[in-house]
Design an enzyme around this catalytic site. Structure first.
Site, PDB file in Angstrom:
ATOM      1  N   GLU A 168     -12.010 -10.170  -4.973  1.00 10.65           N
ATOM      2  CA  GLU A 168     -10.601 -10.253  -4.580  1.00 10.65           C
ATOM      3  C   GLU A 168     -10.206 -11.657  -4.155  1.00 10.65           C
ATOM      4  OE1 GLU A 168      -9.233  -6.419  -2.394  1.00 10.65           O
ATOM      5  OE2 GLU A 168     -11.112  -7.028  -1.488  1.00 10.65           O
ATOM      6  N   CYS A 207     -10.122  -2.415 -10.191  1.00  8.32           N
ATOM      7  CA  CYS A 207      -9.538  -1.307  -9.421  1.00  8.32           C
ATOM      8  C   CYS A 207      -8.183  -1.681  -8.835  1.00  8.32           C
ATOM      9  CB  CYS A 207     -10.491  -0.824  -8.340  1.00  8.32           C
ATOM     10  SG  CYS A 207     -10.861  -2.076  -7.105  1.00  8.32           S
ATOM     11  N   HIS A 213       0.808  -1.219   0.000  1.00  7.11           N
ATOM     12  CA  HIS A 213       0.000   0.000   0.000  1.00  7.11           C
ATOM     13  C   HIS A 213       0.839   1.267   0.000  1.00  7.11           C
ATOM     14  CE1 HIS A 213      -3.284  -2.798   0.713  1.00  7.11           C
ATOM     15  NE2 HIS A 213      -3.950  -1.897   0.023  1.00  7.11           N
ATOM     16  N   ASP A 244      -5.161  -8.315  -4.606  1.00  4.87           N
ATOM     17  CA  ASP A 244      -5.457  -9.442  -3.727  1.00  4.87           C
ATOM     18  C   ASP A 244      -5.864 -10.679  -4.524  1.00  4.87           C
ATOM     19  OD1 ASP A 244      -4.889  -8.705  -1.071  1.00  4.87           O
ATOM     20  OD2 ASP A 244      -6.578  -7.321  -1.103  1.00  4.87           O
TER      21      ASP A 244
HETATM   22  C1  PEP Z   1      -6.887  -4.982  -4.614  1.00  5.25           C
HETATM   23  O1  PEP Z   1      -6.727  -5.886  -3.777  1.00  5.25           O
HETATM   24  O2  PEP Z   1      -6.641  -5.122  -5.833  1.00  5.25           O
HETATM   25  C2  PEP Z   1      -7.390  -3.660  -4.192  1.00  5.25           C
HETATM   26  C3  PEP Z   1      -7.722  -2.748  -5.071  1.00  5.25           C
HETATM   27  O3  PEP Z   1      -7.456  -3.416  -2.852  1.00  5.25           O
HETATM   28  P1  PEP Z   1      -6.152  -3.137  -1.963  1.00  5.25           P
HETATM   29  O4  PEP Z   1      -4.979  -2.956  -2.876  1.00  5.25           O
HETATM   30  O5  PEP Z   1      -6.405  -1.911  -1.164  1.00  5.25           O
HETATM   31  O6  PEP Z   1      -6.049  -4.364  -1.132  1.00  5.25           O
HETATM   32 MG    MG Z   2      -7.544  -5.679  -1.780  1.00  5.17          MG
END
Ligand code: PEP
Ligand code: MG
Length: 558
Positions: free
Chosen positions: A429, A500, A187, A453
């Site tokens: 996910e 996303c 992140h 994920d």
């Molecule tokens: C993902 O897992 O692709 C996602 C968009 O959520 P995060 O990266 O915040 O886990």
């Molecule tokens: Mg995620």
């Protein structure tokens, strides 16, 4: 000149003084004390102050989230004056050791004792005793604040940065990031891309503390950082920066244009954001909406549970600033690498597969309810879509939707306005959600595929572990086939589907996504215009059969 090589995770060239991140910490110095009675009193005063602070937190939690939330702090109050705990501390202080060192020792002994118990409830007390002890140590030592203590913007160096640390940094002071560890899907890397700040990770021990204050140029595209560059290298990198600015000027010409392929396929290009200030970058880059607002970053930026009003103001600002454009706000996705102290979650062996995201919300409905109330209240100010993360089962979605209905009823009773047009969606996910997408599609208005994920869970490959290298492969046919299956199931049921995860911005796969029929791609603001360029240059009819054929075989389409 010293060249440092790592992995570039956020493109761009930046130059500035190298600054090492100062981590918030309580310095614990072990000393021998002569006046043990005075030291015992120092502990008792700190203990009383901690109990007072916890009382205030319990009151606040009760007012904002109900009795269950308050109970946590009340338990911590009891723990702070637990007789066995206090006796262990008294004995060691009276043996002549200073209070902070003793509390730190007793914290570790008690935490280990709890962690080794058979009963899961007692095991969870390990986190509580750590939390309470750290509070007392903080009072005894006067905790040092973390962050950047510099008047000028810097290239920020660190061993690694937790999302909670990144989110609390003063962004106006950061020109670039260089970290010893980390991974491209972490992140912190995602936040760097969202903010458009060049970043390099995984430089290991090449980064030395004695370099602090010296000029460094980072190239987040190649993953190279150069300390005190010679004239030629400096000129080369500065030229590259110029070229990037020129390329950006060219991309700027695409603002206002449609995201439509040569043969007429349209796709929505939205943005991922972490806080209301990021909307500025969304509008600057002509994002068509917000496809993912990671609401947990609001929580990560607070020292305690954000109140309903605080959240309402944040969501309202995003919706109002987006001026009627679609805004997908994801409910709290805490856990795994996004840990928050005040949630007091027990330590887990496998946090990525543990108590996280929607699981926490369903287990602790008072937290979920506060967020949903804030979201529905904000829905009156724009076009809101609510999205639940980390879904694995249909029942989870039904339960979450039931909570939405309850909240709407509450708002009706209180005469508070909200929109009746809020779409409810889920993230895909987990492989379970992908496999069950035919059923899940009947419960929701949209899917958004979280490929970070989804890759991690499908390939059983930790997204935080940079050493896994080529094994963490979001282009893997298994991931792409799941995306196709999810899209087909969504469309059969008349709902839309987006991506996303970071993969959405991967220009090598744009043609594949368009061929599959993805309706929306949500990417970091800086990726909007390069992606639009790629869409405009694509002819789906020409590539579709080949790419879908590759998917059906075991070929990766690129
Ligand atoms: C993902 O897992 O692709 C996602 C968009 O959520 P995060 O990266 O915040 O886990
Ligand atoms: Mg995620």
């Amino acid at each position: 000149m010293i060249t440092i090589q790592g992995k570039g995770v956020s493109a761009g060239v930046a130059a500035g003084p190298l600054y090492f991140y100062q981590r918030a910490k309580s310095e614990i110095v072990r000393t021998t004390v002569a006046d043990v009675e005075a030291e015992w009193k120092r502990f008792k005063d700190a203990q009383a102050k901690a109990i007072e602070q916890l009382g205030a937190l319990a009151d606040k939690a009760r007012a904002e989230a109900g009795d269950e939330a308050a109970l946590l702090f009340e338990t911590h109050q009891m723990m702070a004056e637990d007789l066995d705990y206090e006796e262990a501390i008294e004995e060691a202080i009276k043996g002549g050791t200073n209070a902070e060192a003793v509390v730190s020792d007793v914290r570790d002994q008690f935490a280990e004792m709890f962690a080794n118990m058979d009963d899961a409830y007692m095991q969870a007390r390990a986190a509580d005793v750590k939390d309470v002890s750290n509070r007392i140590i903080g009072i005894l030592t006067g905790a040092v604040q973390g962050g950047i203590d510099s008047d000028v913007p810097v290239i920020l160096a660190s061993d690694d940065l937790a999302p909670s640390e990144t989110v609390q940094l003063d962004k106006s002071k950061i020109l670039g990031f260089v970290t010893e560890g980390g991974s491209g899907s972490s992140h912190t890397a995602i936040l760097a891309r969202t903010m458009g700040i060049p970043a390099i990770i995984g430089v290991g021990d090449q980064l030395k503390k004695e370099y602090a204050g010296r000029e460094i140029i980072v190239d987040g595209g190649t993953g190279t950082a150069v300390l005190e560059a010679d004239a030629d290298t400096r000129a080369h990198l500065m030229k590259k920066r110029e070229e990037q600015l020129k390329l950006q000027e060219m991309l700027d010409q695409l603002k206002g244009k449609e995201n439509v392929t040569k043969d007429g396929h349209k796709v929505r290009i939205y943005c991922n954001i972490g806080n209301p200030e990021d909307v500025h970058n969304v509008l600057k880059n002509d994002g068509g909406g917000i496809g993912l607002f990671r609401s947990e970053f609001l929580y990560l930026g607070c020292d305690d549970f954000p109140s309903e009003d605080y959240q309402f103001e944040a969501y309202k600002k995003v919706l109002s600033d987006m001026d009627g454009k679609e805004v997908v706000i994801r409910t709290l996705d805490i856990g795994a690498d996004k840990q928050i102290g005040y949630f007091n979650l027990p330590q887990e062996e496998n946090p990525a597969m543990g108590n996280r995201a929607l699981r926490i919300c369903l287990n602790r409905p008072e937290i979920f309810r506060t967020q949903l109330r804030a979201l529905y209240r904000a829905s009156a100010f724009g076009k809101l879509c609510i999205m639940f993360p980390m879904v694995a089962s249909v029942w989870e979605v039904k339960e979450a939707k039931k909570m939405c209905e309850q909240v709407k009823k509450e708002l009706d009773n209180e005469g508070i306005a909200y929109s009746n047009d809020v779409q409810i969606g889920i993230m895909i996910e987990t492989p379970a959600a992908a496999v069950m997408s035919d059923r899940l599609a009947k419960e929701v208005d949209f899917f958004s595929c979280g490929t970070n994920d989804l890759t991690q869970y499908t390939l059983a490959c930790d997204r935080q572990n940079n050493d896994l290298g080529r094994f963490f492969d979001p282009h893997h046919p298994a991931v792409l086939r799941l995306l196709k299956m999810v899209t087909d199931n969504a469309h059969k049921n008349g709902i839309w589907v987006g991506i996303c995860g970071e993969l959405g911005a991967d220009l090598q796969l744009t043609e594949t996504f368009l061929s599959i029929g993805i309706d929306e791609l949500s990417v970091s603001p800086r990726s909007v215009l390069p992606l639009r360029k790629k869409v405009i240059e694509t002819n789906v009819a020409q590539v579709r059969d080949k790419l879908l054929g590759d998917l059906a075989s075991d070929q990766t389409p690129v």
